[in-house]
Motif scaffolding. Structure first.
Motif, PDB file in Angstrom:
ATOM      1  N   CYS A  12      36.852  -9.569   7.196  1.00  0.00           N
ATOM      2  CA  CYS A  12      35.426  -9.134   7.303  1.00  0.00           C
ATOM      3  C   CYS A  12      35.196  -7.907   7.886  1.00  0.00           C
ATOM      4  CB  CYS A  12      34.615 -10.333   8.049  1.00  0.00           C
ATOM      5  SG  CYS A  12      34.416 -11.656   7.029  1.00  0.00           S
ATOM      6  N   VAL A  13      34.409  -7.027   7.660  1.00  0.00           N
ATOM      7  CA  VAL A  13      34.210  -5.798   7.960  1.00  0.00           C
ATOM      8  C   VAL A  13      32.823  -5.730   8.646  1.00  0.00           C
ATOM      9  CG1 VAL A  13      34.137  -3.201   7.431  1.00  0.00           C
ATOM     10  CG2 VAL A  13      35.620  -4.566   6.311  1.00  0.00           C
ATOM     11  N   ALA A  14      32.606  -5.204   9.738  1.00  0.00           N
ATOM     12  CA  ALA A  14      31.627  -4.933  10.568  1.00  0.00           C
ATOM     13  C   ALA A  14      30.775  -3.500  10.257  1.00  0.00           C
ATOM     14  CB  ALA A  14      31.603  -4.884  11.936  1.00  0.00           C
ATOM     15  N   ASN A  15      29.669  -3.280  10.267  1.00  0.00           N
ATOM     16  CA  ASN A  15      29.151  -2.075   9.876  1.00  0.00           C
ATOM     17  C   ASN A  15      28.683  -1.367  11.083  1.00  0.00           C
ATOM     18  OD1 ASN A  15      26.304  -0.381   9.360  1.00  0.00           O
ATOM     19  ND2 ASN A  15      27.171  -0.793   7.514  1.00  0.00           N
ATOM     20  N   PRO A  16      28.797  -0.044  11.291  1.00  0.00           N
ATOM     21  CA  PRO A  16      28.569   0.373  12.639  1.00  0.00           C
ATOM     22  C   PRO A  16      27.130   0.623  13.180  1.00  0.00           C
ATOM     23  CG  PRO A  16      29.274   2.289  10.906  1.00  0.00           C
ATOM     24  CD  PRO A  16      29.270   0.747  10.333  1.00  0.00           C
ATOM     25  N   GLU A  41      32.597   2.029   2.454  1.00  0.00           N
ATOM     26  CA  GLU A  41      34.017   2.018   2.132  1.00  0.00           C
ATOM     27  C   GLU A  41      35.074   2.921   3.128  1.00  0.00           C
ATOM     28  OE1 GLU A  41      35.066   1.530  -1.988  1.00  0.00           O
ATOM     29  OE2 GLU A  41      32.902   0.937  -2.511  1.00  0.00           O
ATOM     30  N   ARG A  42      34.764   3.265   3.789  1.00  0.00           N
ATOM     31  CA  ARG A  42      35.521   4.042   4.752  1.00  0.00           C
ATOM     32  C   ARG A  42      35.642   3.284   5.942  1.00  0.00           C
ATOM     33  NH1 ARG A  42      34.897   9.130   7.317  1.00  0.00           N
ATOM     34  NH2 ARG A  42      32.667   8.210   7.667  1.00  0.00           N
ATOM     35  N   VAL A  75      41.175   5.186  14.580  1.00  0.00           N
ATOM     36  CA  VAL A  75      41.687   4.044  13.793  1.00  0.00           C
ATOM     37  C   VAL A  75      43.207   4.158  13.600  1.00  0.00           C
ATOM     38  CG1 VAL A  75      41.384   2.676  11.608  1.00  0.00           C
ATOM     39  CG2 VAL A  75      39.649   3.901  12.942  1.00  0.00           C
ATOM     40  N   ARG A  76      44.016   3.314  14.163  1.00  0.00           N
ATOM     41  CA  ARG A  76      45.377   3.502  13.720  1.00  0.00           C
ATOM     42  C   ARG A  76      45.686   2.291  12.711  1.00  0.00           C
ATOM     43  NH1 ARG A  76      48.628   5.859  18.115  1.00  0.00           N
ATOM     44  NH2 ARG A  76      47.157   7.082  19.140  1.00  0.00           N
ATOM     45  N   TYR A  77      46.324   2.469  11.943  1.00  0.00           N
ATOM     46  CA  TYR A  77      46.616   1.680  10.727  1.00  0.00           C
ATOM     47  C   TYR A  77      47.964   1.561  10.313  1.00  0.00           C
ATOM     48  CZ  TYR A  77      46.149   6.233   8.326  1.00  0.00           C
ATOM     49  OH  TYR A  77      46.607   7.379   7.796  1.00  0.00           O
ATOM     50  N   CYS A  78      48.441   0.908   9.508  1.00  0.00           N
ATOM     51  CA  CYS A  78      49.781   0.775   8.828  1.00  0.00           C
ATOM     52  C   CYS A  78      49.454   0.492   7.334  1.00  0.00           C
ATOM     53  CB  CYS A  78      50.558  -0.241   9.470  1.00  0.00           C
ATOM     54  SG  CYS A  78      50.161  -2.068   9.283  1.00  0.00           S
ATOM     55  N   VAL A 102      46.161  -0.642   5.293  1.00  0.00           N
ATOM     56  CA  VAL A 102      45.532  -0.139   4.118  1.00  0.00           C
ATOM     57  C   VAL A 102      46.693   0.082   2.964  1.00  0.00           C
ATOM     58  CG1 VAL A 102      43.911   1.199   5.639  1.00  0.00           C
ATOM     59  CG2 VAL A 102      46.066   2.221   5.049  1.00  0.00           C
ATOM     60  N   ASP A 103      46.090   0.310   1.799  1.00  0.00           N
ATOM     61  CA  ASP A 103      46.902   0.708   0.674  1.00  0.00           C
ATOM     62  C   ASP A 103      47.308   2.122   0.577  1.00  0.00           C
ATOM     63  OD1 ASP A 103      44.707   2.027  -0.616  1.00  0.00           O
ATOM     64  OD2 ASP A 103      44.429   0.488  -1.951  1.00  0.00           O
ATOM     65  N   ARG A 104      47.949   2.982  -0.210  1.00  0.00           N
ATOM     66  CA  ARG A 104      48.351   4.247  -0.128  1.00  0.00           C
ATOM     67  C   ARG A 104      47.049   5.139  -0.453  1.00  0.00           C
ATOM     68  NH1 ARG A 104      52.714   5.453   2.998  1.00  0.00           N
ATOM     69  NH2 ARG A 104      53.881   3.712   2.980  1.00  0.00           N
ATOM     70  N   ASP A 105      46.156   4.537  -1.050  1.00  0.00           N
ATOM     71  CA  ASP A 105      44.747   5.193  -1.483  1.00  0.00           C
ATOM     72  C   ASP A 105      43.891   5.193  -0.002  1.00  0.00           C
ATOM     73  OD1 ASP A 105      45.509   6.108  -3.868  1.00  0.00           O
ATOM     74  OD2 ASP A 105      44.833   4.041  -4.692  1.00  0.00           O
ATOM     75  N   LYS A 106      44.430   4.458   1.048  1.00  0.00           N
ATOM     76  CA  LYS A 106      43.908   4.345   2.423  1.00  0.00           C
ATOM     77  C   LYS A 106      42.657   3.517   2.249  1.00  0.00           C
ATOM     78  CE  LYS A 106      45.767   8.106   4.947  1.00  0.00           C
ATOM     79  NZ  LYS A 106      45.489   9.322   5.627  1.00  0.00           N
ATOM     80  N   ARG A 107      42.678   2.335   1.124  1.00  0.00           N
ATOM     81  CA  ARG A 107      41.568   1.440   1.401  1.00  0.00           C
ATOM     82  C   ARG A 107      42.099   0.056   2.114  1.00  0.00           C
ATOM     83  NH1 ARG A 107      41.170   2.257  -5.035  1.00  0.00           N
ATOM     84  NH2 ARG A 107      43.170   1.163  -4.749  1.00  0.00           N
TER      85      ARG A 107
END
Length: 144
Positions: A12-16, A41-42, A75-78, A102-107
């Protein structure tokens, strides 16, 4: 073993613009301590129960304070196709327990908890204990 094999896929994603009260209720309902924050979507941040407690409540902020005011902006990600060993090393270096995946398209495609990654690669009693501790619910669950 790749991150995609042990990550949590349904996130689940929160909105700012949501309130910290809404984020806290969502966390309680899901029995999680972190939510990625997304806008159009960012991935724009992360908010944790600790952010709400330390940057929100401890600073005297009201429950109607926007998520954007207390979230972590950096945001740090893998990547889903990265090797777990590499990501675990990185998590230790940057001292983070959870990373968005994220995937390689950074989604955004998931989230990786340190406990899930370690439990997946650890052998023996320590791995079993960590897997049990990581299981949702339990005596100290926020939803029980």
């Amino acid at each position: 073993m790749q991150v995609s094999e042990v990550m949590t896929r349904e996130v689940c994603v929160a909105n700012p613009q949501e309130t910290i009260q809404q984020a806290a209720r969502l966390m309680a309902g899901l029995d999680v301590g972190v939510l990625p924050v997304g806008d159009d979507e960012r991935l724009v941040g992360m908010i944790t129960d600790r952010d709400i407690a330390i940057r929100g409540v401890a600073e005297g902020k009201a429950p109607l304070t926007k998520v954007s005011e207390v979230m972590s902006n950096e945001v740090r990600y893998c990547f889903a196709d990265q090797e777990i060993a590499e990501v675990l090393q990185n998590m230790g270096d940057i001292q983070l327990r959870r990373l968005p995946v994220v995937d390689r398209d950074k989604r955004l495609v998931g989230i990786l908890a340190l406990s899930d990654a370690v439990a997946a690669v650890a052998n023996g009693a320590a791995g079993e204990a960590l897997a049990g501790i990581s299981r949702p619910g339990g005596l100290h669950s926020q939803t029980g």
